[in-house]
Design a protein around this motif. Sequence first.
Motif, PDB file in Angstrom:
ATOM      1  N   VAL A   1       0.859  -1.194   0.000  1.00  0.00           N
ATOM      2  CA  VAL A   1       0.000   0.000   0.000  1.00  0.00           C
ATOM      3  C   VAL A   1       0.892   1.241   0.000  1.00  0.00           C
ATOM      4  O   VAL A   1       1.822   1.341   0.800  1.00  0.00           O
ATOM      5  N   LEU A   2       0.629   2.154  -0.925  1.00  0.00           N
ATOM      6  CA  LEU A   2       1.429   3.382  -1.021  1.00  0.00           C
ATOM      7  C   LEU A   2       0.619   4.578  -0.516  1.00  0.00           C
ATOM      8  O   LEU A   2      -0.579   4.682  -0.783  1.00  0.00           O
ATOM      9  N   TYR A   3       1.307   5.475   0.193  1.00  0.00           N
ATOM     10  CA  TYR A   3       0.693   6.760   0.537  1.00  0.00           C
ATOM     11  C   TYR A   3       0.671   7.594  -0.742  1.00  0.00           C
ATOM     12  O   TYR A   3       1.683   7.677  -1.438  1.00  0.00           O
ATOM     13  N   SER A   4      -0.461   8.213  -1.049  1.00  0.00           N
ATOM     14  CA  SER A   4      -0.467   9.024  -2.278  1.00  0.00           C
ATOM     15  C   SER A   4      -1.046  10.415  -2.040  1.00  0.00           C
ATOM     16  O   SER A   4      -0.311  11.353  -1.773  1.00  0.00           O
ATOM     17  N   ASP A   5      -2.384  10.557  -2.100  1.00  0.00           N
ATOM     18  CA  ASP A   5      -2.957  11.901  -2.016  1.00  0.00           C
ATOM     19  C   ASP A   5      -3.031  12.436  -0.593  1.00  0.00           C
ATOM     20  O   ASP A   5      -3.285  13.622  -0.387  1.00  0.00           O
ATOM     21  N   SER A   6      -2.869  11.556   0.384  1.00  0.00           N
ATOM     22  CA  SER A   6      -2.773  12.044   1.770  1.00  0.00           C
ATOM     23  C   SER A   6      -1.815  11.151   2.533  1.00  0.00           C
ATOM     24  O   SER A   6      -1.504  10.039   2.096  1.00  0.00           O
ATOM     25  N   MET A   7      -1.366  11.646   3.669  1.00  0.00           N
ATOM     26  CA  MET A   7      -0.355  10.920   4.426  1.00  0.00           C
ATOM     27  C   MET A   7      -1.016   9.957   5.412  1.00  0.00           C
ATOM     28  O   MET A   7      -2.230   9.774   5.387  1.00  0.00           O
ATOM     29  N   GLY A   8      -0.191   9.369   6.280  1.00  0.00           N
ATOM     30  CA  GLY A   8      -0.692   8.327   7.171  1.00  0.00           C
ATOM     31  C   GLY A   8      -1.279   8.855   8.472  1.00  0.00           C
ATOM     32  O   GLY A   8      -1.186  10.039   8.790  1.00  0.00           O
ATOM     33  N   GLU A   9      -1.875   7.945   9.215  1.00  0.00           N
ATOM     34  CA  GLU A   9      -2.453   8.273  10.519  1.00  0.00           C
ATOM     35  C   GLU A   9      -1.347   8.712  11.482  1.00  0.00           C
ATOM     36  O   GLU A   9      -0.187   8.301  11.336  1.00  0.00           O
ATOM     37  N   ALA A  10      -1.713   9.510  12.481  1.00  0.00           N
ATOM     38  CA  ALA A  10      -0.760   9.906  13.517  1.00  0.00           C
ATOM     39  C   ALA A  10      -0.205   8.644  14.177  1.00  0.00           C
ATOM     40  O   ALA A  10      -0.951   7.726  14.485  1.00  0.00           O
ATOM     41  N   GLY A  11       1.098   8.616  14.332  1.00  0.00           N
ATOM     42  CA  GLY A  11       1.742   7.450  14.932  1.00  0.00           C
ATOM     43  C   GLY A  11       2.315   6.500  13.901  1.00  0.00           C
ATOM     44  O   GLY A  11       3.176   5.675  14.225  1.00  0.00           O
ATOM     45  N   SER A  12       1.861   6.604  12.643  1.00  0.00           N
ATOM     46  CA  SER A  12       2.436   5.759  11.590  1.00  0.00           C
ATOM     47  C   SER A  12       3.653   6.458  10.997  1.00  0.00           C
ATOM     48  O   SER A  12       3.815   7.678  11.141  1.00  0.00           O
ATOM     49  N   ALA A  13       4.514   5.669  10.322  1.00  0.00           N
ATOM     50  CA  ALA A  13       5.702   6.270   9.699  1.00  0.00           C
ATOM     51  C   ALA A  13       5.300   7.284   8.640  1.00  0.00           C
ATOM     52  O   ALA A  13       6.010   8.252   8.386  1.00  0.00           O
TER      53      ALA A  13
END
Lengths: 180, 295
Positions: free
Chosen positions: B263-275
């Motif tokens: 799974v790639l981050y694309s149009d938004s970033m990850g949840e707080a606490g994730s890399a």
Amino acid sequence: MRFLLSTIIWIFFLGGVSFFLQEKNQDNDNHQEKALAQDAQDAQEAQEAQKELIINLQATFEFEKDSFALEVANTDTDNTLPLTLILNGVPITTEQLAIGKSELEGNLESSKLNASIKIVAQLKSKNELFIKTVIPANAQQNHQALRVSIYNNQQLILDRSLWGRPGQTLSESFVFEGIK
Amino acid sequence: MLLPQFAYSTDAEPTKLKIAASTTQIADFAKKIGGDDIVVFSVLGPGADPHTYQPTPGDMKKVSQSDICFENGLHLEGKDWMRTLCTDAKKPVITTTKGVQPLLIESEGHKISDPHAWFSPVNVAKYVNNITQALIEIRPSLKSNFSARAKLFLEELRVLDQWLKELFAQIPPDKRVLITSHDAFNYFCNTYKFNAKYNYLSVAPVGWSTGAEVGAGMTPARRQQVISSIKQFGVKAIFVETSVNPKLVRSIAKDAGVKIGGVLYSDSMGEAGSAGESYLGMMTENALTIVNALK
């Protein structure tokens, strides 16, 4: 008899304290005189040292505009040049360069081997020059170098080389003594 | 690190600048430059899709409390929802992609400027300069703080760019094929030399937007083209995106007989606490996911 003895002891005690205070004041006066003399000497040395500083840069790579430069209006450093120079905490702007901006740009762009930058600056007994440039990401060789030679009053006072890889920032603070 | 989505209006000191950013990436850039001198609110939360987002009354309230708005521009925000929000609230809007050389995508006879500019760190340097300039103009007394933080972030971007180039050099050029959910990775492919057979542009079943704009959405022709490409180039893996429904890519993987690489981050970033909660982390994790799947 007891009164006489007590008086003599007091006289000796007060005389001793008075002598100590007098000596101390004299020492202070001497220190102040020495400090003033030193300040005057430093000022004279600084005046004498306010002469031409020449920074010769010899690079194995072309100087290029940095894609990651901070380019906002009214900053202290001239970000249109691919080079940052800070002498004794003060950014060196193009106005301070003995050669004009266009000539400097010409030097940086036309010759990868030699750029000579002349600055008229007031040097101290110990000086610090911060220099930063970036090796272009498309530079051909794996390792690149920047040789920095600093001349004060036509005398070589520092000669160092920085090594790095394409895409890397070369930055270093050089400490050198001003020539009296 | 940043972006609890509604941490904006809590205990902010009155002297702190209040920033409304349309996306998580722009909020992260602003936070890197503004540090503790600003409070940032991201309208989009982690995993949200900017192309199809519908602003809420809560967004309107927070935008109306801000000093300045930052949008991506290039129509990333579907129907320009961020500009509309900020104009309605009478707040200045800064387009953070100003100065970026956009990649033009040909679609249905139209030339469209790809809005996913943050996938090249060199473009992010433009975002940084635009944000820094805007912050300095609105709070000149903090110029030295903003400039110093911006310089550090620009150096981090330079290191990231070099690290990515070195990392992707481990994948043989003919194996460097990136197939994702939607056409978000054009700048990425162009910068890091993926998809040579497609002129170093993105390959995806869904166009540049997941919304209803020209050249957007999934067509049967695009789906078939992706399956053909997978078979023709012997692609080892294809990728889903955090902000796009994975159903379509999973069905393509099944039809083409290829695995999902991650799974790639694309149009938004990850949840707080994730890399992936920061831009640097998001790009790092994406790169490792791609290399591990394709090498």
